[in-house]
Design a protein around this motif. Structure first.
Motif, short mmCIF file in Angstrom:
data_model
loop_
_atom_site.label_atom_id
_atom_site.label_comp_id
_atom_site.label_asym_id
_atom_site.label_seq_id
_atom_site.Cartn_x
_atom_site.Cartn_y
_atom_site.Cartn_z
N HIS A 233 -41.26 34.74 38.02
CA HIS A 233 -43.25 33.97 38.40
C HIS A 233 -42.57 33.18 37.89
O HIS A 233 -42.78 32.19 38.46
N VAL A 234 -41.46 32.67 36.82
CA VAL A 234 -41.46 31.40 36.48
C VAL A 234 -40.39 30.70 37.20
O VAL A 234 -41.17 29.47 36.94
N VAL A 235 -40.32 31.50 37.36
CA VAL A 235 -39.48 30.47 38.73
C VAL A 235 -40.07 29.42 40.09
O VAL A 235 -39.68 28.28 40.28
N GLU A 236 -40.94 30.18 40.17
CA GLU A 236 -41.75 29.97 41.32
C GLU A 236 -42.69 29.09 41.54
O GLU A 236 -42.92 28.61 41.47
N LEU A 237 -42.94 29.06 40.05
CA LEU A 237 -43.50 28.31 39.25
C LEU A 237 -43.07 26.96 39.25
O LEU A 237 -43.75 26.20 40.10
N TYR A 238 -41.96 27.36 38.64
CA TYR A 238 -40.97 25.25 38.83
C TYR A 238 -40.67 25.09 40.32
O TYR A 238 -40.70 24.14 40.71
N LYS A 239 -41.10 25.86 40.51
CA LYS A 239 -40.57 25.28 42.77
C LYS A 239 -42.04 25.07 43.11
O LYS A 239 -41.43 23.99 43.80
N LYS A 240 -42.97 25.03 42.33
CA LYS A 240 -44.18 24.13 43.18
C LYS A 240 -45.27 23.52 42.16
O LYS A 240 -46.57 22.95 42.65
N THR A 241 -44.23 23.00 40.37
CA THR A 241 -44.97 22.02 39.98
C THR A 241 -43.54 20.77 39.81
O THR A 241 -43.33 21.11 39.86
N ALA A 242 -44.66 19.78 39.91
CA ALA A 242 -43.83 18.97 39.75
C ALA A 242 -43.77 18.38 38.33
O ALA A 242 -42.31 18.00 37.89
N SER A 243 -44.44 18.84 37.49
CA SER A 243 -43.91 18.72 35.71
C SER A 243 -44.68 19.31 34.68
O SER A 243 -45.35 20.23 35.27
N ARG A 244 -44.43 19.89 34.11
CA ARG A 244 -45.03 20.52 32.55
C ARG A 244 -46.42 19.62 32.48
O ARG A 244 -46.35 18.21 32.16
N PRO A 245 -47.51 20.20 31.73
CA PRO A 245 -48.76 19.61 31.36
C PRO A 245 -48.38 18.67 30.10
O PRO A 245 -47.48 19.20 29.40
#
Length: 127
Positions: free
Chosen positions: A40-52
């Motif tokens: 799930h973390v990998v999937e999140l990183y694929k779909k987000t441009a940057s960290r908050p």
């Protein structure tokens, strides 16, 4: 905090109670999400441009130039590349083992020194 601190024990407890995906508030208004499943973390990183931006609140000591806080496609590609390298359980265990040994050696070398430039000495071990 129920677990006695904001550490691995805390995250194990909240995930055992609430599941693989859960959230908690810091400072009464800052919602933080926690993912226990590496996929799930990998999937999140694929779909987000940057960290908050709030990530810096807890990791400020890494500096603004750290890959965690660098934006853009190049930084995203590098984070994904590094993520793949350490998502393998054996590789992650090796990183942990080597880091533990290197930090132990570094800390032992400090001995009774009265003054230490910790950032200068620790940065090479971190990176």
């Amino acid at each position: 905090v129920d677990a006695g601190g904001f550490d691995e024990t805390y995250f194990k407890r909240i995930h055992s109670k609430f599941g693989e995906f859960t959230g908690f508030f810091l400072f009464s208004s800052m919602l933080n999400l926690s993912l226990a499943n590496p996929e799930h973390v990998v999937e999140l990183y694929k779909k987000t441009a940057s960290r908050p931006y709030e990530t810096k609140t807890f990791l400020f000591y890494l500096g603004d130039e750290n890959l965690l806080f660098t934006h853009g496609e190049m930084a995203k590609a590098m984070r994904l590349r590094y993520g793949k390298m350490i998502s393998n359980t054996e590789q992650l265990a090796k990183v942990n083992r080597v880091s533990y040994q290197n930090f132990g050696t570094l800390f032992d070398s400090w001995g009774d020194k009265s003054e230490i430039d910790a950032w200068a000495e620790v940065a090479p071990v971190i990176y």
